[in-house]
Design a protein around this motif. Sequence first.
Motif, PDB file in Angstrom:
ATOM      1  N   HIS A 132     -40.402  12.099 -22.145  1.00  0.00           N
ATOM      2  CA  HIS A 132     -40.005  13.489 -21.901  1.00  0.00           C
ATOM      3  C   HIS A 132     -40.151  13.824 -20.422  1.00  0.00           C
ATOM      4  O   HIS A 132     -41.065  13.339 -19.750  1.00  0.00           O
ATOM      5  CB  HIS A 132     -40.878  14.479 -22.692  1.00  0.00           C
ATOM      6  N   ARG A 134     -39.942  17.490 -17.984  1.00  0.00           N
ATOM      7  CA  ARG A 134     -39.749  18.936 -17.901  1.00  0.00           C
ATOM      8  C   ARG A 134     -39.978  19.366 -16.448  1.00  0.00           C
ATOM      9  O   ARG A 134     -41.003  19.032 -15.853  1.00  0.00           O
ATOM     10  CB  ARG A 134     -40.715  19.701 -18.811  1.00  0.00           C
ATOM     11  N   ASN A 144     -44.005  13.022 -19.518  1.00  0.00           N
ATOM     12  CA  ASN A 144     -44.811  12.563 -20.646  1.00  0.00           C
ATOM     13  C   ASN A 144     -44.304  11.195 -21.084  1.00  0.00           C
ATOM     14  O   ASN A 144     -43.121  10.885 -20.969  1.00  0.00           O
ATOM     15  CB  ASN A 144     -44.704  13.558 -21.811  1.00  0.00           C
ATOM     16  N   CYS A 149     -49.552  11.299 -19.501  1.00  0.00           N
ATOM     17  CA  CYS A 149     -48.821  12.533 -19.217  1.00  0.00           C
ATOM     18  C   CYS A 149     -49.301  13.022 -17.856  1.00  0.00           C
ATOM     19  O   CYS A 149     -50.514  13.109 -17.614  1.00  0.00           O
ATOM     20  CB  CYS A 149     -49.098  13.562 -20.304  1.00  0.00           C
ATOM     21  N   VAL A 179     -54.104  14.115 -23.331  1.00  0.00           N
ATOM     22  CA  VAL A 179     -52.902  14.459 -24.104  1.00  0.00           C
ATOM     23  C   VAL A 179     -52.365  13.283 -24.905  1.00  0.00           C
ATOM     24  O   VAL A 179     -52.012  13.414 -26.077  1.00  0.00           O
ATOM     25  CB  VAL A 179     -51.803  15.021 -23.168  1.00  0.00           C
ATOM     26  N   VAL A 180     -52.291  12.104 -24.291  1.00  0.00           N
ATOM     27  CA  VAL A 180     -51.685  10.938 -24.934  1.00  0.00           C
ATOM     28  C   VAL A 180     -52.761  10.110 -25.626  1.00  0.00           C
ATOM     29  O   VAL A 180     -53.760   9.748 -25.021  1.00  0.00           O
ATOM     30  CB  VAL A 180     -50.935  10.069 -23.899  1.00  0.00           C
ATOM     31  N   PHE A 191     -41.980  17.724 -28.198  1.00  0.00           N
ATOM     32  CA  PHE A 191     -42.662  18.016 -26.940  1.00  0.00           C
ATOM     33  C   PHE A 191     -41.921  19.166 -26.267  1.00  0.00           C
ATOM     34  O   PHE A 191     -40.698  19.159 -26.194  1.00  0.00           O
ATOM     35  CB  PHE A 191     -42.647  16.794 -26.021  1.00  0.00           C
ATOM     36  N   ASP A 192     -42.662  20.167 -25.794  1.00  0.00           N
ATOM     37  CA  ASP A 192     -42.022  21.238 -25.057  1.00  0.00           C
ATOM     38  C   ASP A 192     -43.051  21.928 -24.168  1.00  0.00           C
ATOM     39  O   ASP A 192     -44.267  21.795 -24.371  1.00  0.00           O
ATOM     40  CB  ASP A 192     -41.368  22.250 -25.980  1.00  0.00           C
ATOM     41  N   MET A 200     -48.240  23.553 -22.895  1.00  0.00           N
ATOM     42  CA  MET A 200     -47.348  22.525 -23.432  1.00  0.00           C
ATOM     43  C   MET A 200     -47.760  22.211 -24.863  1.00  0.00           C
ATOM     44  O   MET A 200     -48.941  22.242 -25.214  1.00  0.00           O
ATOM     45  CB  MET A 200     -47.340  21.258 -22.576  1.00  0.00           C
ATOM     46  N   VAL A 202     -47.490  19.356 -27.896  1.00  0.00           N
ATOM     47  CA  VAL A 202     -47.291  17.913 -28.006  1.00  0.00           C
ATOM     48  C   VAL A 202     -47.537  17.467 -29.443  1.00  0.00           C
ATOM     49  O   VAL A 202     -48.595  17.752 -30.019  1.00  0.00           O
ATOM     50  CB  VAL A 202     -48.248  17.149 -27.067  1.00  0.00           C
ATOM     51  N   ASP A 204     -47.931  14.294 -32.251  1.00  0.00           N
ATOM     52  CA  ASP A 204     -48.305  12.882 -32.268  1.00  0.00           C
ATOM     53  C   ASP A 204     -47.769  12.202 -33.524  1.00  0.00           C
ATOM     54  O   ASP A 204     -47.212  12.850 -34.419  1.00  0.00           O
ATOM     55  CB  ASP A 204     -49.825  12.704 -32.144  1.00  0.00           C
ATOM     56  N   VAL A 209     -49.731  18.655 -34.248  1.00  0.00           N
ATOM     57  CA  VAL A 209     -49.145  19.270 -33.061  1.00  0.00           C
ATOM     58  C   VAL A 209     -50.253  20.023 -32.334  1.00  0.00           C
ATOM     59  O   VAL A 209     -50.934  20.863 -32.931  1.00  0.00           O
ATOM     60  CB  VAL A 209     -48.004  20.247 -33.414  1.00  0.00           C
TER      61      VAL A 209
END
Length: 236
Positions: A132, A134, A144, A149, A179-180, A191-192, A200, A202, A204, A209
Amino acid sequence: MATYMGERQSPGIYLTSLPSPSTPYHGAGLQHSFLRPSPIRSIWTSAASRSPVGDLLIGTSASAVHILPHTHQIQKTDYRIKSDVFAVEFLPTDPYPFLCGSRDGDMRLFDVRVNSTTRPDIIVRHGGTITHIRALSSQSILVNGLQRCATYDLRFPHPKSPSSGFAHATRAARVYGKVVKKDASMIGLGFDVDADRGVMAVADHEGWVAMWSLETGERLQSVLEDRKWEGPCKVI
Protein backbone atom coordinates in the motif's frame (compact mmCIF):
# COMPACT_ATOMS: atom_id res chain seq x y z
CA MET A 1 -13.75 2.24 -12.27
CA ALA A 2 -14.09 -1.45 -11.40
CA THR A 3 -11.45 -4.06 -12.16
CA TYR A 4 -12.09 -7.69 -13.07
CA MET A 5 -9.39 -10.14 -11.98
CA GLY A 6 -10.28 -12.70 -14.61
CA GLU A 7 -10.43 -16.49 -14.33
CA ARG A 8 -10.44 -18.27 -17.66
CA GLN A 9 -10.30 -14.94 -19.45
CA SER A 10 -7.82 -12.07 -19.18
CA PRO A 11 -8.45 -9.39 -16.52
CA GLY A 12 -10.47 -6.35 -17.54
CA ILE A 13 -11.45 -2.84 -16.49
CA TYR A 14 -14.96 -1.40 -16.42
CA LEU A 15 -15.29 2.38 -16.65
CA THR A 16 -18.53 4.27 -16.02
CA SER A 17 -18.93 8.00 -16.57
CA LEU A 18 -21.61 9.45 -14.30
CA PRO A 19 -23.98 12.17 -15.57
CA SER A 20 -22.89 15.76 -15.17
CA PRO A 21 -24.93 17.87 -12.70
CA SER A 22 -25.84 20.07 -15.67
CA THR A 23 -27.36 17.14 -17.60
CA PRO A 24 -30.92 18.15 -18.62
CA TYR A 25 -32.55 14.84 -17.65
CA HIS A 26 -31.79 11.96 -15.32
CA GLY A 27 -29.58 9.21 -16.77
CA ALA A 28 -28.35 11.18 -19.77
CA GLY A 29 -24.61 11.12 -20.30
CA LEU A 30 -24.08 7.76 -18.57
CA GLN A 31 -21.38 5.91 -20.47
CA HIS A 32 -19.85 2.45 -20.03
CA SER A 33 -16.52 1.21 -21.36
CA PHE A 34 -14.61 -2.04 -21.06
CA LEU A 35 -10.86 -2.39 -21.50
CA ARG A 36 -8.47 -5.30 -21.58
CA PRO A 37 -4.89 -4.19 -20.91
CA SER A 38 -2.06 -5.75 -22.87
CA PRO A 39 -1.62 -9.44 -21.93
CA ILE A 40 -1.30 -9.64 -18.15
CA ARG A 41 -2.03 -12.29 -15.53
CA SER A 42 -3.58 -10.10 -12.83
CA ILE A 43 -4.87 -6.66 -11.89
CA TRP A 44 -3.83 -6.04 -8.30
CA THR A 45 -4.85 -2.50 -7.40
CA SER A 46 -6.22 0.83 -8.65
CA ALA A 47 -6.35 4.52 -7.75
CA ALA A 48 -8.08 7.69 -8.90
CA SER A 49 -6.51 11.13 -9.15
CA ARG A 50 -7.86 14.00 -7.07
CA SER A 51 -7.54 16.14 -10.19
CA PRO A 52 -10.82 16.99 -11.95
CA VAL A 53 -9.29 15.67 -15.19
CA GLY A 54 -10.21 12.14 -14.05
CA ASP A 55 -6.93 10.23 -14.39
CA LEU A 56 -6.94 6.61 -13.23
CA LEU A 57 -4.21 4.09 -12.41
CA ILE A 58 -4.13 0.33 -12.17
CA GLY A 59 -1.32 -1.93 -10.97
CA THR A 60 -0.89 -5.24 -12.80
CA SER A 61 1.41 -8.24 -12.88
CA ALA A 62 3.73 -6.51 -15.34
CA SER A 63 3.06 -2.77 -15.37
CA ALA A 64 1.33 0.32 -14.11
CA VAL A 65 -1.38 1.50 -16.49
CA HIS A 66 -2.38 5.16 -16.68
CA ILE A 67 -5.91 5.72 -18.00
CA LEU A 68 -7.27 9.07 -19.13
CA PRO A 69 -10.93 8.95 -20.23
CA HIS A 70 -12.00 11.39 -22.93
CA THR A 71 -15.48 12.07 -24.29
CA HIS A 72 -15.16 9.74 -27.28
CA GLN A 73 -12.07 7.69 -26.50
CA ILE A 74 -9.93 6.36 -23.66
CA GLN A 75 -6.19 7.04 -23.61
CA LYS A 76 -4.23 4.16 -22.06
CA THR A 77 -0.48 4.14 -21.40
CA ASP A 78 1.52 1.18 -20.03
CA TYR A 79 4.55 1.75 -17.82
CA ARG A 80 6.41 -1.55 -17.78
CA ILE A 81 7.86 -2.85 -14.50
CA LYS A 82 9.60 -6.19 -14.01
CA SER A 83 7.61 -6.94 -10.88
CA ASP A 84 3.99 -7.18 -9.70
CA VAL A 85 2.61 -3.72 -8.93
CA PHE A 86 0.61 -3.99 -5.69
CA ALA A 87 0.26 -0.26 -4.89
CA VAL A 88 -0.33 2.91 -6.93
CA GLU A 89 -0.91 6.49 -5.81
CA PHE A 90 -1.16 9.98 -7.29
CA LEU A 91 0.45 12.92 -5.53
CA PRO A 92 -2.19 15.18 -3.97
CA THR A 93 -1.05 18.54 -5.38
CA ASP A 94 0.34 17.62 -8.80
CA PRO A 95 -1.72 15.77 -11.47
CA TYR A 96 1.28 14.49 -13.44
CA PRO A 97 3.56 12.36 -11.19
CA PHE A 98 2.43 9.05 -9.71
CA LEU A 99 3.97 6.40 -7.46
CA CYS A 100 4.12 2.62 -7.87
CA GLY A 101 5.07 0.07 -5.23
CA SER A 102 5.90 -3.48 -6.20
CA ARG A 103 6.71 -6.99 -5.05
CA ASP A 104 10.46 -6.30 -5.34
CA GLY A 105 10.21 -3.68 -2.56
CA ASP A 106 10.89 -0.61 -4.71
CA MET A 107 8.72 2.49 -5.05
CA ARG A 108 9.13 4.18 -8.42
CA LEU A 109 8.16 7.67 -9.54
CA PHE A 110 6.62 8.12 -13.00
CA ASP A 111 5.45 11.24 -14.81
CA VAL A 112 2.69 11.13 -17.43
CA ARG A 113 4.42 13.94 -19.36
CA VAL A 114 7.49 11.75 -19.92
CA ASN A 115 7.74 8.98 -22.51
CA SER A 116 6.49 5.72 -20.97
CA THR A 117 9.64 3.88 -22.11
CA THR A 118 11.85 6.16 -20.00
CA ARG A 119 13.31 4.27 -17.05
CA PRO A 120 11.77 5.62 -13.83
CA ASP A 121 13.69 6.67 -10.73
CA ILE A 122 13.61 4.35 -7.74
CA ILE A 123 12.89 6.84 -4.97
CA VAL A 124 12.36 4.36 -2.13
CA ARG A 125 13.74 0.88 -1.40
CA HIS A 126 11.36 -0.25 1.30
CA GLY A 127 13.22 -3.40 2.30
CA GLY A 128 10.35 -5.76 1.49
CA THR A 129 7.25 -6.19 -0.65
CA ILE A 130 5.12 -3.01 -0.86
CA THR A 131 1.37 -3.54 -0.54
CA HIS A 132 0.00 0.00 0.00
CA ILE A 133 1.02 3.61 -0.66
CA ARG A 134 -0.74 6.68 0.74
CA ALA A 135 0.36 10.29 0.13
CA LEU A 136 0.04 12.17 3.42
CA SER A 137 1.18 15.36 1.69
CA SER A 138 3.11 16.35 -1.42
CA GLN A 139 6.36 15.31 0.33
CA SER A 140 5.39 12.74 2.99
CA ILE A 141 4.51 9.25 1.72
CA LEU A 142 3.31 6.36 3.89
CA VAL A 143 4.37 2.94 2.60
CA ASN A 144 3.01 -0.30 4.05
CA GLY A 145 4.30 -3.75 3.23
CA LEU A 146 4.84 -7.31 4.36
CA GLN A 147 7.99 -6.46 6.34
CA ARG A 148 7.40 -2.94 7.65
CA CYS A 149 5.32 0.24 7.58
CA ALA A 150 7.10 3.59 7.29
CA THR A 151 6.91 7.16 6.04
CA TYR A 152 9.41 8.67 3.60
CA ASP A 153 10.21 12.22 2.56
CA LEU A 154 10.31 12.62 -1.22
CA ARG A 155 12.76 15.48 -0.82
CA PHE A 156 15.34 12.86 0.19
CA PRO A 157 15.06 10.10 -2.46
CA HIS A 158 17.04 6.88 -2.52
CA PRO A 159 20.64 7.19 -3.78
CA LYS A 160 20.95 6.45 -7.48
CA SER A 161 23.01 3.60 -8.89
CA PRO A 162 25.95 3.24 -8.84
CA SER A 163 26.45 4.32 -5.23
CA SER A 164 27.42 2.69 -1.97
CA GLY A 165 23.91 3.04 -0.54
CA PHE A 166 21.87 1.88 -3.53
CA ALA A 167 21.57 -1.75 -2.40
CA HIS A 168 20.36 -0.86 1.09
CA ALA A 169 16.89 0.12 2.27
CA THR A 170 16.03 3.81 2.13
CA ARG A 171 16.26 5.70 5.39
CA ALA A 172 12.69 6.29 6.57
CA ALA A 173 11.43 9.46 8.21
CA ARG A 174 9.49 7.25 10.63
CA VAL A 175 9.06 3.51 11.07
CA TYR A 176 5.88 2.09 12.58
CA GLY A 177 7.43 -0.99 14.11
CA LYS A 178 4.30 -2.34 15.79
CA VAL A 179 1.97 -2.22 12.78
CA VAL A 180 3.24 -5.17 10.72
CA LYS A 181 3.15 -8.64 12.25
CA LYS A 182 6.25 -10.80 11.90
CA ASP A 183 4.40 -13.61 10.12
CA ALA A 184 2.63 -11.33 7.62
CA SER A 185 2.55 -12.94 4.18
CA MET A 186 -0.80 -11.98 2.61
CA ILE A 187 -1.28 -9.20 0.08
CA GLY A 188 -4.59 -7.47 -0.64
CA LEU A 189 -5.53 -6.80 2.99
CA GLY A 190 -7.53 -3.73 3.99
CA PHE A 191 -5.56 -0.56 4.66
CA ASP A 192 -6.50 3.11 4.71
CA VAL A 193 -5.35 6.43 6.14
CA ASP A 194 -7.06 9.61 7.34
CA ALA A 195 -4.23 12.12 7.28
CA ASP A 196 -6.40 14.92 8.70
CA ARG A 197 -7.23 12.88 11.80
CA GLY A 198 -3.78 11.28 11.95
CA VAL A 199 -5.12 7.72 11.89
CA MET A 200 -4.47 4.59 9.84
CA ALA A 201 -6.57 1.42 9.80
CA VAL A 202 -4.76 -1.86 9.15
CA ALA A 203 -6.22 -5.34 8.64
CA ASP A 204 -4.23 -8.51 9.29
CA HIS A 205 -4.46 -12.06 7.97
CA GLU A 206 -6.10 -13.34 11.17
CA GLY A 207 -9.25 -11.24 10.73
CA TRP A 208 -8.47 -8.31 13.04
CA VAL A 209 -8.58 -4.60 12.11
CA ALA A 210 -6.55 -2.17 14.23
CA MET A 211 -6.40 1.62 14.37
CA TRP A 212 -2.99 3.27 14.74
CA SER A 213 -1.82 6.83 15.43
CA LEU A 214 0.30 8.39 12.69
CA GLU A 215 1.82 10.73 15.27
CA THR A 216 2.86 8.26 17.96
CA GLY A 217 2.77 4.90 16.19
CA GLU A 218 0.70 3.50 19.05
CA ARG A 219 -2.44 1.39 18.72
CA LEU A 220 -5.66 3.31 19.37
CA GLN A 221 -8.73 2.10 21.19
CA SER A 222 -11.66 1.51 18.83
CA VAL A 223 -14.88 -0.46 18.47
CA LEU A 224 -13.00 -2.84 16.17
CA GLU A 225 -10.74 -4.19 18.91
CA ASP A 226 -13.25 -6.75 20.18
CA ARG A 227 -14.53 -7.91 16.79
CA LYS A 228 -12.73 -10.55 14.80
CA TRP A 229 -13.97 -11.05 11.23
CA GLU A 230 -14.62 -14.51 9.86
CA GLY A 231 -11.75 -14.05 7.43
CA PRO A 232 -9.18 -11.44 6.40
CA CYS A 233 -10.71 -7.99 5.82
CA LYS A 234 -9.98 -6.95 2.24
CA VAL A 235 -11.47 -3.44 2.15
CA ILE A 236 -11.51 -0.63 4.71
